[in-house]
Scaffold this active site. Structure first.
Site, short mmCIF file in Angstrom:
data_model
loop_
_atom_site.label_atom_id
_atom_site.label_comp_id
_atom_site.label_asym_id
_atom_site.label_seq_id
_atom_site.Cartn_x
_atom_site.Cartn_y
_atom_site.Cartn_z
N SER A 146 0.84 -1.20 0.00
CA SER A 146 0.00 0.00 0.00
C SER A 146 0.87 1.25 0.00
CB SER A 146 -0.92 -0.07 1.22
OG SER A 146 -2.02 0.78 1.09
N ARG A 212 -11.55 6.43 9.61
CA ARG A 212 -11.14 5.01 9.62
C ARG A 212 -12.31 4.11 9.20
NH1 ARG A 212 -6.48 2.11 9.10
NH2 ARG A 212 -6.40 0.30 10.46
N ASP A 299 -9.03 -6.64 -4.02
CA ASP A 299 -8.65 -5.28 -3.58
C ASP A 299 -9.51 -4.24 -4.30
OD1 ASP A 299 -7.39 -2.94 -2.79
OD2 ASP A 299 -5.37 -3.75 -3.02
N HIS A 328 -8.20 -5.39 0.23
CA HIS A 328 -6.88 -4.73 0.21
C HIS A 328 -5.95 -5.22 1.34
CE1 HIS A 328 -3.96 -1.51 -0.23
NE2 HIS A 328 -4.16 -1.14 1.02
N ASP A 329 -6.48 -5.32 2.55
CA ASP A 329 -5.65 -5.70 3.71
C ASP A 329 -5.14 -7.15 3.65
OD1 ASP A 329 -5.34 -3.36 5.10
OD2 ASP A 329 -7.00 -3.71 6.48
C1 ACO Z 1 0.53 0.20 18.13
C2 ACO Z 1 -0.03 -0.55 16.97
O1 ACO Z 1 -1.05 -1.13 17.03
S1 ACO Z 1 0.89 -0.50 15.60
C3 ACO Z 1 0.03 -0.69 14.20
C4 ACO Z 1 -0.56 -2.04 13.96
N1 ACO Z 1 -1.36 -1.97 12.78
C5 ACO Z 1 -0.77 -1.90 11.60
O2 ACO Z 1 0.38 -1.99 11.37
C6 ACO Z 1 -1.66 -1.70 10.49
C7 ACO Z 1 -1.83 -2.98 9.82
N2 ACO Z 1 -2.81 -3.83 10.47
C8 ACO Z 1 -4.10 -3.79 10.18
O3 ACO Z 1 -4.57 -2.96 9.43
C9 ACO Z 1 -4.99 -4.78 10.86
O4 ACO Z 1 -4.47 -5.09 12.12
C10 ACO Z 1 -5.20 -6.10 10.06
C11 ACO Z 1 -5.64 -5.77 8.66
C12 ACO Z 1 -3.91 -6.87 9.97
C13 ACO Z 1 -6.25 -6.93 10.76
O5 ACO Z 1 -7.36 -6.11 11.06
P1 ACO Z 1 -8.27 -6.41 12.33
O6 ACO Z 1 -8.99 -5.17 12.67
O7 ACO Z 1 -7.49 -7.03 13.43
O8 ACO Z 1 -9.24 -7.53 11.80
P2 ACO Z 1 -10.79 -7.48 11.54
O9 ACO Z 1 -11.12 -6.52 10.46
O10 ACO Z 1 -11.23 -8.87 11.33
O11 ACO Z 1 -11.41 -6.93 12.91
C14 ACO Z 1 -11.25 -7.63 14.08
C15 ACO Z 1 -11.57 -6.72 15.25
O12 ACO Z 1 -12.88 -6.17 15.11
C16 ACO Z 1 -13.73 -6.64 16.17
N3 ACO Z 1 -15.04 -6.89 15.60
C17 ACO Z 1 -15.34 -7.81 14.63
N4 ACO Z 1 -16.65 -7.73 14.36
C18 ACO Z 1 -17.17 -6.76 15.14
C19 ACO Z 1 -18.48 -6.25 15.30
N5 ACO Z 1 -19.51 -6.68 14.59
N6 ACO Z 1 -18.65 -5.25 16.20
C20 ACO Z 1 -17.62 -4.78 16.94
N7 ACO Z 1 -16.37 -5.26 16.84
C21 ACO Z 1 -16.15 -6.23 15.94
C22 ACO Z 1 -13.06 -7.92 16.66
O13 ACO Z 1 -13.45 -8.19 17.99
C23 ACO Z 1 -11.59 -7.55 16.55
O14 ACO Z 1 -11.26 -6.71 17.62
P3 ACO Z 1 -9.75 -6.58 18.17
O15 ACO Z 1 -8.95 -5.96 17.07
O16 ACO Z 1 -9.85 -5.71 19.37
O17 ACO Z 1 -9.28 -7.97 18.48
N1 HSE Z 2 -4.85 -1.29 7.03
C1 HSE Z 2 -3.52 -0.86 6.78
C2 HSE Z 2 -3.23 -0.71 5.34
C3 HSE Z 2 -3.84 0.46 4.66
O1 HSE Z 2 -3.36 0.51 3.35
C4 HSE Z 2 -3.14 0.33 7.60
O2 HSE Z 2 -3.97 0.79 8.38
O3 HSE Z 2 -2.00 0.77 7.54
#
Ligand code: ACO
Ligand code: HSE
Length: 351
Positions: A146, A212, A299, A328-329
């Site tokens: 990305s 977001r 994506d 995309h993710d």
């Molecule tokens: C300090 C830091 O965190 S550093 C940065 C870390 N992040 C990054 O680097 C960005 C890259 N990462 C990401 O974008 C994301 O973590 C990803 C794409 C890898 C995964 O996305 P996630 O949000 O974990 O997955 P998903 O879309 O399935 O959502 C799951 C979350 O939504 C919650 N959820 C799912 N359905 C629902 C709902 N209907 N209502 C409310 N909450 C919900 C889950 O309980 C889960 O919560 P949690 O994150 O507290 O465990």
């Molecule tokens: N979900 C990721 C990728 C966005 O391109 C982020 O929050 O950084």
């Protein structure tokens, strides 16, 4: 500073590089000085041939072994026992590098809205400054998804023979009007927050939640929502999809800053590898490294065709596609496919 990552339990080092030399930006503005926070795992080999440089996406940080735990770690594809893995927090981001909340040089006041516009080329230049500071002569692999892929493309063009392999995931050589449109709606929501314009660290944080939520619609796919967020027929309100998007908005606003988000979304918009280089196709053909471009079939933000464009115009390009309903993710999720594609890309080199 030596730290033990809480999640991955991988020994890592976290440092801040301070550049006292100014950075001239594409806009003509300057950053008089800047910091880049970075994390490393493993040790550089005596011949320097094991450097894996990761560039994070929009809201990522330098702790790549946490957010890419399926790809980095003990016995994972990139293993600190053999690889020297480095990831820097992008300039403008709020995880330790210079950003809008940093103090202006020689002042007690933060930049806030006076922070200069940054392009992906500027971010690449700041990473190049860090590479030179660390004395890294050659990068074995530069990899990013990305926004991270956009910055990696820019840097690869600049690195020339100092880079062996470039891996670009779910990204593009030039940001499409569609992606700019998504980013604009997100900035509109931040700007409509009543606190936007105030010189306070939390300015725009409520708007960031909506931003977001909108972004999530571009990071997922309708099939993913269908599978995970469908409700029973009795439901007339408080749908799963609604609480999911609200939750994701809350989650990001707790860990990210609206000024950084606004700034980096603009960085993404102005990305154009071909600017002042005769267009994207020509610029891609000038990249010296081997290039693996990986698209995601579902994506909706950076279309698979945009990754195909990268591989088809690179002199030594390969295209692979992640098959997933994640959208995309998927580049942050589908580790098995990623590891397999990267593995065969390296093998092709040997044969
Ligand atoms: C300090 C830091 O965190 S550093 C940065 C870390 N992040 C990054 O680097 C960005 C890259 N990462 C990401 O974008 C994301 O973590 C990803 C794409 C890898 C995964 O996305 P996630 O949000 O974990 O997955 P998903 O879309 O399935 O959502 C799951 C979350 O939504 C919650 N959820 C799912 N359905 C629902 C709902 N209907 N209502 C409310 N909450 C919900 C889950 O309980 C889960 O919560 P949690 O994150 O507290 O465990
Ligand atoms: N979900 C990721 C990728 C966005 O391109 C982020 O929050 O950084």
């Amino acid at each position: 500073m030596n730290l033990q990552s809480q999640v991955a339990l991988i020994p890592m080092k976290q440092e801040i590089f301070h550049s006292a030399e100014e950075l001239e930006l594409e806009s003509g503005e300057r950053l008089e000085e800047f910091d880049i926070q970075y994390t490393t795992y493993g040790e550089i080999a005596p011949d320097g041939g094991n450097v894996i440089w990761i560039v994070h996406a929009l809201t990522g940080d330098s702790n790549a072994a946490e957010w890419w735990s399926g790809l980095i770690g003990e016995d994972k594809f990139y293993d600190p026992a053999k690889d020297f893995i480095i990831c820097a927090n992008l300039l403008g981001s709020c995880y330790g590098s210079t950003n809008p909340l940093s103090k202006k040089p020689g002042s007690d006041k933060s930049f806030f809205y006076e922070f200069p516009e940054l392009t992906t080329r500027d971010l690449a230049s700041s990473l190049e400054r860090l590479r030179l500071h660390l004395g890294i002569r050659k990068i074995h692999t530069l990899i990013g998804g990305s926004l991270g892929g956009q910055v990696a493309l820019e840097w690869a063009w600049e690195l020339g023979d100092s880079l062996k392999n470039l891996i670009v995931l779910a990204s593009t050589a030039k940001t499409s009007p569609w992606t700019i449109g998504f980013n604009e709606t997100q900035r509109m929501s931040i700007e409509s927050d009543v606190t936007w314009g105030e010189e306070i660290p939390n300015a725009g944080q409520v708007g960031l939640k909506t931003a977001r939520a909108i972004a999530m619609l571009s990071y997922r796919h309708p099939k993913d929502f269908q599978r995970k967020q469908s409700d029973t027929e009795e439901k007339l309100d408080r749908f799963k999809a609604s609480s999911y998007l609200r939750y994701q908005g809350e989650k990001l606003a707790k860990r990210f800053n609206a000024l950084s988000y606004w700034l980096l979304s603009k960085t993404m918009d102005s990305h154009d590898l071909g600017r002042k280089r005769g267009g994207s196709a020509k610029a891609l053909s000038e990249i010296k490294a081997r290039v693996l471009a990986v698209g995601v079939n579902s994506d909706l933000l950076f279309l698979p065709e945009e990754s195909q464009f990268i591989s088809s115009h690179a002199k030594r390009g390969t295209y692979k596609e992640i098959l997933s309903d994640a959208g995309h993710d998927a580049f942050l999720i589908e580790f098995e496919q990623l590891s397999s594609y990267i593995g065969s890309f390296y093998l092709e080199q040997k044969s």
